[in-house]
Write a protein that holds these residues in place. Structure first.
Motif, PDB file in Angstrom:
ATOM      1  N   UNK A 126      51.654  48.312  30.326  1.00 11.11           N
ATOM      2  CA  UNK A 126      51.760  46.900  30.021  1.00 11.11           C
ATOM      3  C   UNK A 126      50.903  46.157  31.265  1.00 11.11           C
ATOM      4  N   UNK A 127      49.980  46.912  31.588  1.00  5.91           N
ATOM      5  CA  UNK A 127      48.999  46.372  32.460  1.00  5.91           C
ATOM      6  C   UNK A 127      47.637  46.027  31.608  1.00  5.91           C
ATOM      7  N   UNK A 128      46.530  45.604  32.289  1.00  3.22           N
ATOM      8  CA  UNK A 128      45.648  44.969  31.320  1.00  3.22           C
ATOM      9  C   UNK A 128      44.541  46.170  31.024  1.00  3.22           C
ATOM     10  N   UNK A 176      48.248  40.931  50.663  1.00  2.00           N
ATOM     11  CA  UNK A 176      49.641  40.989  50.138  1.00  2.00           C
ATOM     12  C   UNK A 176      49.842  41.990  49.381  1.00  2.00           C
ATOM     13  N   UNK A 177      51.052  42.439  49.393  1.00  2.00           N
ATOM     14  CA  UNK A 177      51.785  43.477  48.652  1.00  2.00           C
ATOM     15  C   UNK A 177      51.956  42.923  47.217  1.00  2.00           C
ATOM     16  N   UNK A 178      52.200  43.805  46.282  1.00  2.00           N
ATOM     17  CA  UNK A 178      52.652  43.356  44.849  1.00  2.00           C
ATOM     18  C   UNK A 178      53.889  42.449  44.922  1.00  2.00           C
ATOM     19  N   UNK A 179      54.855  42.921  45.564  1.00  2.00           N
ATOM     20  CA  UNK A 179      56.125  42.113  45.724  1.00  2.00           C
ATOM     21  C   UNK A 179      55.805  40.763  46.407  1.00  2.00           C
ATOM     22  N   UNK A 180      54.968  40.787  47.167  1.00  2.00           N
ATOM     23  CA  UNK A 180      54.742  39.336  47.781  1.00  2.00           C
ATOM     24  C   UNK A 180      54.087  38.533  46.870  1.00  2.00           C
ATOM     25  N   UNK A 181      53.296  39.039  45.860  1.00  2.00           N
ATOM     26  CA  UNK A 181      52.330  38.173  44.972  1.00  2.00           C
ATOM     27  C   UNK A 181      53.523  37.648  43.778  1.00  2.00           C
ATOM     28  N   UNK A 182      54.581  38.601  43.414  1.00  2.00           N
ATOM     29  CA  UNK A 182      55.736  38.227  42.668  1.00  2.00           C
ATOM     30  C   UNK A 182      56.577  37.079  43.261  1.00  2.00           C
ATOM     31  N   UNK A 183      56.738  37.228  44.518  1.00  2.00           N
ATOM     32  CA  UNK A 183      57.686  36.271  45.249  1.00  2.00           C
ATOM     33  C   UNK A 183      56.695  34.993  45.309  1.00  2.00           C
ATOM     34  N   UNK A 224      42.494  42.695  43.037  1.00  2.00           N
ATOM     35  CA  UNK A 224      42.713  43.764  41.725  1.00  2.00           C
ATOM     36  C   UNK A 224      43.320  43.299  40.761  1.00  2.00           C
ATOM     37  N   UNK A 225      43.550  44.126  39.420  1.00  2.00           N
ATOM     38  CA  UNK A 225      43.994  43.986  38.300  1.00  2.00           C
ATOM     39  C   UNK A 225      45.305  43.408  38.296  1.00  2.00           C
ATOM     40  N   UNK A 226      46.149  43.873  39.295  1.00  2.00           N
ATOM     41  CA  UNK A 226      47.503  43.164  39.527  1.00  2.00           C
ATOM     42  C   UNK A 226      47.486  41.605  40.110  1.00  2.00           C
ATOM     43  N   UNK A 227      46.669  41.543  41.126  1.00  2.00           N
ATOM     44  CA  UNK A 227      46.622  40.229  41.700  1.00  2.00           C
ATOM     45  C   UNK A 227      45.968  39.283  40.818  1.00  2.00           C
ATOM     46  N   UNK A 228      45.152  39.671  39.956  1.00  2.00           N
ATOM     47  CA  UNK A 228      44.335  38.801  38.949  1.00  2.00           C
ATOM     48  C   UNK A 228      45.598  38.278  37.869  1.00  2.00           C
ATOM     49  N   UNK A 229      46.404  39.538  37.459  1.00  2.00           N
ATOM     50  CA  UNK A 229      47.382  39.130  36.458  1.00  2.00           C
ATOM     51  C   UNK A 229      48.369  38.347  36.927  1.00  2.00           C
ATOM     52  N   UNK A 279      33.059  43.670  38.070  1.00  2.00           N
ATOM     53  CA  UNK A 279      32.779  44.924  37.777  1.00  2.00           C
ATOM     54  C   UNK A 279      34.246  45.635  37.196  1.00  2.00           C
ATOM     55  N   UNK A 280      34.985  45.171  37.506  1.00  2.00           N
ATOM     56  CA  UNK A 280      36.610  45.714  37.160  1.00  2.00           C
ATOM     57  C   UNK A 280      36.730  45.101  35.799  1.00  2.00           C
ATOM     58  N   UNK A 281      36.099  44.158  35.620  1.00  2.00           N
ATOM     59  CA  UNK A 281      36.295  43.437  33.920  1.00  2.00           C
ATOM     60  C   UNK A 281      37.489  42.350  34.095  1.00  2.00           C
ATOM     61  N   UNK A 282      37.826  41.751  35.327  1.00  2.00           N
ATOM     62  CA  UNK A 282      38.676  40.780  35.504  1.00  2.00           C
ATOM     63  C   UNK A 282      37.908  39.339  35.566  1.00  2.00           C
ATOM     64  N   UNK A 283      38.160  38.552  34.709  1.00  3.53           N
ATOM     65  CA  UNK A 283      37.471  37.422  34.292  1.00  3.53           C
ATOM     66  C   UNK A 283      38.151  36.199  34.744  1.00  3.53           C
ATOM     67  N   UNK A 284      39.706  36.229  34.850  1.00  8.31           N
ATOM     68  CA  UNK A 284      40.655  35.274  35.168  1.00  8.31           C
ATOM     69  C   UNK A 284      40.289  34.133  34.293  1.00  8.31           C
TER      70      UNK A 284
END
Lengths: 180, 126
Positions: free
Chosen positions: A111-113, B20-27, B55-60, B91-96
């Motif tokens: 479900x990621x990118x 930030x950890x993933x959980x911090x971003x969600x919070x 990274x991809x998670x932070x951008x998402x 480079x990662x392909x993240x355009x936001x």
């Protein structure tokens, strides 16, 4: 200044490494911080260090999402033809059923990118993935310090490179086989 | 590491201080979506100057923040993406894409003033 350069190169000749077990999202942060530290201590530029840290972050998250746990090891090797940082991300999870598909942009089972693995491949210079069903996945990604990249030869999934110094500057020759 | 959220007039400013950890971003995402209602804020500024990796998670998550805040009727702008971080993201392909980004906090406040003024104009007519 000269003295500092000498000290730095003496540092680099030692093998420096770190292994971070990945079992939660805190470890992803820890792993990428260790990677950045090692890269900065060696002769990697700020951009290269950030590429490395980002790649480690993606690899760490892959481990967590698909296998639940694993480890990331990072080591710096000073080789005759330059300094290389090697990231090995290993897990004993279910493995990747179709590696070629996992390397395609936009393919995701979580479900990621779907940018994780192809993105890591673009961030790093060399990339290799070995996955066995039910035995886990190992990703080996390498980055050469200060632009000793293979970019101008095109990106390859499985390639090893030999560098020669030519009169007109650095010259690169591929000695591995490319799968793409 | 919890991200402090400051109330600055009609805006909320979330200023990331450390990795930030993933959980911090969600919070952070959840807190902003909540507080934009609590304080009836017109806009949210997320300052990522201190983030050395996006990274991809932070951008998402940043995209999700922008979408959720928009659905709550406010604006979002991301400020302070560092040059190396921008390079890695590309480079990662993240355009936001679809998320407003400006150079720094100062520009972020200016952006918010422009956006919310235009919104008021549209909302209340001439």
């Amino acid at each position: 200044m000269l003295h500092m350069t000498k000290t730095q190169s003496a540092e680099c000749s030692r093998v420096r490494q770190a292994t971070v077990p990945v079992t939660s999202d805190v470890d992803i942060v820890l792993a990428r911080q260790r990677g950045r530290e090692l890269a900065s201590e060696a002769e990697f530029t700020a951009v290269e260090s950030t590429f490395i840290a980002t790649a480690i972050s993606e690899l760490g998250r892959n481990i967590l999402q698909h296998a639940g746990e694993g480890e990331v090891s990072i080591r710096i090797e000073k080789q005759e033809d330059g300094t290389v940082l090697i990231v090995v991300a290993r897990d004993h999870g279910p493995g990747i059923p179709n590696v070629n598909r996992a390397l395609q942009d936009g393919f995701s089972t979580s479900g990621g990118l779907g940018l994780g693995l192809p993105g890591v491949r673009r961030l790093m210079d060399e990339f290799e993935i070995v996955s066995h069903r039910n035995h886990g996945t190992t990703v080996i990604a390498k980055k050469w310090a200060r632009g000793c990249t293979i970019g101008r030869l095109g990106r390859t999934a499985r390639a090893s490179f030999e560098r020669r110094d030519g009169a007109a500057g650095r010259k690169f020759a591929a000695v591995g086989s490319a799968t793409r | 590491m919890q991200v402090p959220i400051l109330k600055q007039g009609p805006y909320l400013i979330a200023s990331v201080q450390a990795a930030l950890r993933d959980a911090d971003l969600i919070a952070l995402r959840n807190a902003l979506t909540e507080q934009v209602g609590t304080y009836r804020s017109r806009g949210v500024i997320v300052d990522v100057t201190a983030m050395d990796v996006l990274d991809s998670f932070a951008c998402r998550t940043l995209s999700e923040i922008a979408s959720m805040i928009r659905l709550r009727g406010a604006q979002t702008v991301i400020v302070g993406i560092q040059p190396e971080v921008a390079f890695s993201m590309v480079q990662l392909g993240l355009k936001l894409e679809g998320v407003a980004t400006v150079l720094d906090l100062e520009e972020g406040l200016k952006y918010m003033e422009r956006r919310t003024k235009r919104m008021d104009h549209g909302r209340y007519g001439k």
